[in-house]
Design an enzyme around this catalytic site. Structure first.
Site, mmCIF file in Angstrom:
data_model
loop_
_atom_site.group_PDB
_atom_site.id
_atom_site.type_symbol
_atom_site.label_atom_id
_atom_site.label_comp_id
_atom_site.label_asym_id
_atom_site.label_seq_id
_atom_site.Cartn_x
_atom_site.Cartn_y
_atom_site.Cartn_z
ATOM 1 N N GLU A 1 0.703 -0.826 0.492
ATOM 2 C CA GLU A 1 -0.163 -0.087 0.062
ATOM 3 C C GLU A 1 0.965 1.309 0.007
ATOM 4 O OE1 GLU A 1 -3.089 -3.542 1.142
ATOM 5 O OE2 GLU A 1 -1.057 -2.573 1.947
ATOM 6 N N HIS B 1 -9.519 -5.738 11.241
ATOM 7 C CA HIS B 1 -10.140 -5.629 10.174
ATOM 8 C C HIS B 1 -11.103 -4.526 9.878
ATOM 9 C CE1 HIS B 1 -6.729 -8.786 8.647
ATOM 10 N NE2 HIS B 1 -7.194 -8.180 7.435
#
Length: 357
Positions: A86, A155
């Site tokens: 990322e 998450h």
């Protein structure tokens, strides 16, 4: 027969108007997933400088199929699969925006944006200010935000307050298909960095789309909230999936002659203070609803804005917040349900605000 068909259409439109807040007569139904896909397709067709990059967005059609068909239509140069890094591909996206392109940088979830937060904040958000307005960064960071289902603590976070805290960013959080399409198109056209926070559990949800929303030039202005349902007794303010909780609670409370006004924020930053304040002046009660943590959350900011405005003098009760529990998300399904706010939590909090047992 023609007369009966006309009557049926009129009846159908009347029913939909009663149950859905739309801009104009209903034209179609669309999932949130397809609304986002349509927005990207329309903007990529309109402007050749727009491109999409992220993990599995191309050949696999996206982890949640939001980018379905775009790679086959626009090819490798405009729909790019990236490695699982990322920080790396967010940096590439920011650099390309500085060079004049308009990237849409997809995070598979915003939880993974923590790997790239230096690029989002220090590179994208601050450059326009640090360059004295000479260097724009027209980039969109988008992907699912907040709790999904059964994916535990790492998450399941809501990043609305994280990114809403930072000057230089615009932050949008759509609820419906109309929100998703219109806000994403506005974000892509904006010369500033915009964070578009979707919700994984909403991707497959079907909403009515107005004729206006089906147009290729349909835009939802950034910084403008939407009153989803008008009321007089209490204002409910929320964003993303939690707007649905507010609408459900308002329907339940209506049976007890309690009429709630439901405001869909749509934009976290800049927040539509005018709509919030005017509603509180009308209802004299306020409850905020969000899936994120309570400390320094979106609801906390709404409370501060109201308390610092002349709407404070109109309040007949304290402002209450309905939020996720102040703990990391548990993995067990029963604990997960207990951690997230539900419709009944909103109902009980409204009654508490109105001093109803």
């Amino acid at each position: 027969m023609a007369a009966l068909q006309t009557l049926a259409r009129r009846c159908s439109t009347s029913i939909l108007k009663r149950h859905f807040s739309v801009s104009s007569p209903v034209a179609a139904q669309m999932t949130v997933r397809d609304a986002l896909n349509t927005a990207m397709n329309e903007e990529m067709k309109r402007d050749e400088s727009v491109f999409l990059l992220g993990e599995e967005v191309a050949e696999y059609d996206g982890a949640y199929k939001v980018s379905r068909g775009l790679w086959r239509k626009y090819g490798d140069k405009r729909v790019m699969d990236t490695p699982i890094t990322e920080m790396g591909f967010a940096g590439i996206a920011v650099g390309s925006a500085m060079a004049g392109l308009k990237p849409i940088c997809e995070f598979m979830t915003f939880n993974f944006s923590m790997q790239a937060i230096d690029q989002v904040i220090n590179s994208a958000a601050k450059t326009y200010y640090m360059s004295a307005g000479k260097q724009t960064v027209p980039i969109v960071f988008r992907g699912p935000n907040g709790a999904a289902a059964g994916v535990a603590a790492q998450h399941s976070q809501c990043f609305a307050a994280w990114y809403g805290h930072c000057p230089g960013l615009k932050v949008v959080s759509p609820y419906s298909s109309e929100d998703a399409k219109g806000l994403l198109k506005s974000a892509i056209r904006d010369p500033n960095p915009v964070v578009c926070m979707e919700n994984e559990l909403m991707y497959g949800t079907v909403f009515e789309m107005s004729d206006e929303a089906m147009s290729e030039e349909f835009l939802v202005p950034i910084g403008k909230a939407k009153i989803e349902r008008e009321g007089t007794h209490c204002t409910l303010v929320s964003h993303s999936k939690s707007v649905g909780l507010c609408l459900e609670a308002a329907q339940i409370l209506e049976k007890e002659n309690i009429f709630c006004e439901v405001i869909n924020l749509r934009t976290i930053r800049p927040m539509d203070e005018e709509t919030l304040i005017n509603s509180v002046k009308k209802t004299n009660h306020l409850v905020t609803v969000e899936g994120g943590w309570p400390q320094f959350g979106v609801g906390a900011e709404i409370v501060a804005k109201v308390m610092e405005s002349d709407a404070f003098d109109y309040l007949d009760a304290p402002v209450y917040r309905v939020t996720g529990a102040d703990i990391p998300m548990p993995y067990a399904a029963t604990l997960e349900r207990a951690t997230l706010p539900g419709t009944q939590d909103v109902v009980l909090t409204v009654k508490k605000s109105l001093h109803i047992q």
